[in-house]
Design a protein around this motif. Structure first.
Motif, mmCIF file in Angstrom:
data_model
loop_
_atom_site.group_PDB
_atom_site.id
_atom_site.type_symbol
_atom_site.label_atom_id
_atom_site.label_comp_id
_atom_site.label_asym_id
_atom_site.label_seq_id
_atom_site.Cartn_x
_atom_site.Cartn_y
_atom_site.Cartn_z
ATOM 1 N N UNK A 92 1.081 -1.186 0.045
ATOM 2 C CA UNK A 92 -0.078 -0.062 -0.032
ATOM 3 C C UNK A 92 0.836 1.228 -0.092
ATOM 4 N N UNK A 93 2.042 1.300 -0.765
ATOM 5 C CA UNK A 93 2.990 2.257 -0.682
ATOM 6 C C UNK A 93 2.801 3.137 -1.737
ATOM 7 N N UNK A 94 1.710 3.002 -2.577
ATOM 8 C CA UNK A 94 1.502 4.035 -3.647
ATOM 9 C C UNK A 94 -0.041 4.438 -3.602
ATOM 10 N N UNK A 95 -0.352 4.710 -2.603
ATOM 11 C CA UNK A 95 -2.167 5.180 -2.445
ATOM 12 C C UNK A 95 -2.220 6.433 -2.892
ATOM 13 N N UNK A 96 -3.263 7.138 -3.283
ATOM 14 C CA UNK A 96 -3.575 8.272 -3.517
ATOM 15 C C UNK A 96 -3.816 9.266 -2.410
ATOM 16 N N UNK A 97 -3.556 10.447 -2.363
ATOM 17 C CA UNK A 97 -4.028 11.294 -1.428
ATOM 18 C C UNK A 97 -5.281 11.223 -1.075
ATOM 19 N N UNK A 98 -5.798 11.604 0.277
ATOM 20 C CA UNK A 98 -7.324 11.640 0.599
ATOM 21 C C UNK A 98 -7.632 12.614 1.405
ATOM 22 N N UNK A 99 -8.877 12.917 1.409
ATOM 23 C CA UNK A 99 -9.376 14.200 2.225
ATOM 24 C C UNK A 99 -9.227 14.042 3.725
ATOM 25 N N UNK A 100 -8.575 14.734 4.439
ATOM 26 C CA UNK A 100 -8.036 14.346 5.905
ATOM 27 C C UNK A 100 -9.215 14.479 6.815
ATOM 28 N N UNK A 101 -10.292 14.854 6.439
ATOM 29 C CA UNK A 101 -11.764 14.778 7.380
ATOM 30 C C UNK A 101 -12.502 13.665 7.059
ATOM 31 N N UNK A 102 -12.239 12.718 6.020
ATOM 32 C CA UNK A 102 -12.593 11.425 6.090
ATOM 33 C C UNK A 102 -12.764 10.857 7.636
ATOM 34 N N UNK A 103 -13.692 9.947 7.747
ATOM 35 C CA UNK A 103 -13.844 8.931 8.789
ATOM 36 C C UNK A 103 -13.374 7.670 8.156
ATOM 37 N N UNK A 104 -11.954 7.309 8.681
ATOM 38 C CA UNK A 104 -11.313 6.256 8.106
ATOM 39 C C UNK A 104 -11.820 4.763 8.650
ATOM 40 N N UNK A 154 -17.747 15.715 -14.129
ATOM 41 C CA UNK A 154 -17.045 16.536 -15.112
ATOM 42 C C UNK A 154 -15.676 16.490 -15.254
ATOM 43 N N UNK A 155 -15.072 15.594 -14.818
ATOM 44 C CA UNK A 155 -13.721 15.509 -14.676
ATOM 45 C C UNK A 155 -13.063 13.962 -15.019
ATOM 46 N N UNK A 156 -12.087 13.571 -15.520
ATOM 47 C CA UNK A 156 -11.650 12.197 -15.454
ATOM 48 C C UNK A 156 -11.738 11.538 -14.021
ATOM 49 N N UNK A 157 -12.046 10.208 -14.076
ATOM 50 C CA UNK A 157 -12.113 9.639 -12.700
ATOM 51 C C UNK A 157 -10.725 9.761 -11.833
ATOM 52 N N UNK A 158 -10.835 9.929 -10.573
ATOM 53 C CA UNK A 158 -9.690 9.775 -9.796
ATOM 54 C C UNK A 158 -9.192 8.328 -9.709
ATOM 55 N N UNK A 159 -8.006 8.243 -8.994
ATOM 56 C CA UNK A 159 -7.519 6.936 -8.854
ATOM 57 C C UNK A 159 -8.478 6.093 -7.847
ATOM 58 N N UNK A 160 -8.848 6.584 -6.917
ATOM 59 C CA UNK A 160 -9.691 6.141 -5.849
ATOM 60 C C UNK A 160 -10.964 5.405 -6.595
ATOM 61 N N UNK A 161 -11.388 6.439 -7.677
ATOM 62 C CA UNK A 161 -12.759 6.078 -7.947
ATOM 63 C C UNK A 161 -13.097 5.265 -9.422
ATOM 64 N N UNK A 162 -11.431 4.767 -9.587
ATOM 65 C CA UNK A 162 -11.574 3.906 -10.835
ATOM 66 C C UNK A 162 -10.732 4.222 -11.812
ATOM 67 N N UNK A 163 -10.096 5.234 -11.970
ATOM 68 C CA UNK A 163 -9.228 5.601 -13.344
ATOM 69 C C UNK A 163 -8.553 4.416 -13.742
#
Length: 397
Positions: free
Chosen positions: A10-22, A192-201
């Motif tokens: 899991x060393x190449x994970x994308x950045x995420x919103x810090x306010x998420x409940x993980x 309206x933008x290309x998918x992000x990595x977390x959402x399936x790009x």
């Protein structure tokens, strides 16, 4: 990191919103704050909940290729440009909801197994891509009479620990896949933008009206088959059992229990938060969804634990068509007075919501009636306990 003797990085994970409940770090599973969730009808991409089963792949769009095979007369290998240029671009608004939404509340009644989710493992986006139907027609998919019953999806997210390191897989019926009104997309844009990595790009399935587990991300291959997916996540997960099934006897139930597809009617109160202390007036805000494209017709609100009810105000799309409602509705209900508060300093009350859809489906009252081993499809009445202070108390401060 090692899971079940499988090396998973899991060393190449994308950045995420810090306010998420993980809820789980690796693989990453997180939901937005519930008050943030209902701020907008379309969820900002960075606030959209994340449900991953393995490390997030890092795929280059220019080298990407989608395979289409199985019961087809014209097997395909399509580049991302092929998908964008050969097929009509379609845009839909659709909510995606994890079947485990509200699992934590089910586990509070009786322990279940699975990632613990609050009430925010769903979000709504504007999705753009081509119809899966158009691609399958181009591939000359066989008919139902020729044995083509399932559209099987495989992702590129290798390393799923539950499935011996295989990529994530799932399937939907060909009836859903080929339905012009079913709106199943191979999506490449989100809001309206290309998918992000977390959402399936660069490409994902969006199968609206059914559980999020079927909307496979990082899509590698579509196979037309006479059988549903052989994936662990189709055959040994995302099924709902009666409450007599436990881990000692579940093996005899897996194959005789159907895989989940359509979502059930659902609603939840996002504002106020549990155990809040409030003064009048205040507004209750939440969401409601249903499966199969059925319209949410109403949301009922109770201020006395479900003894009496009133209608909430709904905010959603009015499509004017049957079974094409893929997005949630947001609701609000403002409380200006509580007669029982007049002669008290404070009043503890239980707020409750329940939704009804166009097929007259509604939510069951008690979680105990729908408890199941995997903790899926918890759509019991949602309640929030709060304390309301008398305005006279505030005036004395």
């Amino acid at each position: 990191m090692q899971h079940n003797n499988i090396n998973v990085s899991y060393e190449n994970e994308p950045s995420r919103d810090p306010d998420f409940t993980v809820n789980y770090k690796a693989p990453f599973n997180a939901e937005p704050r519930q008050d943030v969730l209902v701020q907008q009808f379309i969820t900002p991409t960075e606030k959209f909940y994340v449900r991953n089963h393995a490390p997030v792949p890092d795929i280059k769009g220019e080298s990407y290729a989608l395979k289409v095979d199985g019961l087809v007369g014209n097997p395909l290998i399509l580049s991302l440009n092929d998908i964008k240029n050969k097929f009509e671009k379609v845009t839909i608004n659709a909510s995606i909801q994890c079947a485990g939404n509200r699992r934590t509340m089910m586990s509070e009644y009786k322990k279940v197994k699975g990632v613990g989710w609050g009430i925010a493992s769903l979000s709504t986006a504007s999705w753009s891509g081509c119809r899966l139907r158009d691609v399958l027609e181009y591939a000359k998919a066989f008919t139902k009479n020729e044995g083509a019953l399932h559209a099987v999806f495989w992702g590129l997210d290798f390393g799923c620990p539950e499935d011996n390191g295989k990529p994530y897989g799932s399937s939907i019926t060909m009836e859903k896949a080929m339905d012009l009104d079913g709106d199943v997309l191979l999506a490449y844009d989100m809001n309206g933008e290309p998918l992000t990595r977390d959402h399936g790009y660069p490409l994902r399935v969006v199968a609206p009206g059914i559980i999020g587990a079927r909307s496979v991300k990082w899509l590698d291959k579509v196979t037309v088959s006479s059988q549903e997916s052989e994936s662990f996540f189709q055959r040994r997960d995302y099924k709902i059992f009666h409450n007599g099934v436990n881990w000692d006897n579940v093996e005899k139930y897996w194959d005789k229990t159907p895989s989940l597809q359509e979502l059930s009617i659902q609603s939840a109160i996002c504002i106020p938060a549990p155990n809040s202390t409030l003064y009048l007036p205040f507004t209750i805000t939440g969401y409601a969804t249903s499966g199969g494209g059925r319209k949410v017709e109403r949301v009922d609100i109770s201020l006395d634990g479900g003894e009496t009810w009133d209608y909430a105000e709904l905010m959603g799309e009015d499509k004017g068509v049957c079974n094409k409602y893929w997005s949630w509705v947001l609701f609000k209900y403002t409380i200006t007075k509580l007669p029982q508060l007049q002669n008290k300093d404070h009043q503890k009350i239980r707020l409750v919501c329940r939704a009804w859809d166009s097929a007259s489906n509604t939510q069951p009252k008690d979680v105990k009636d729908i408890w199941n081993l995997r903790g899926v499809m918890n759509n019991s009445w949602h309640f929030v306990d709060i304390t309301v202070l008398n305005q006279s108390v505030k005036n004395k401060l």
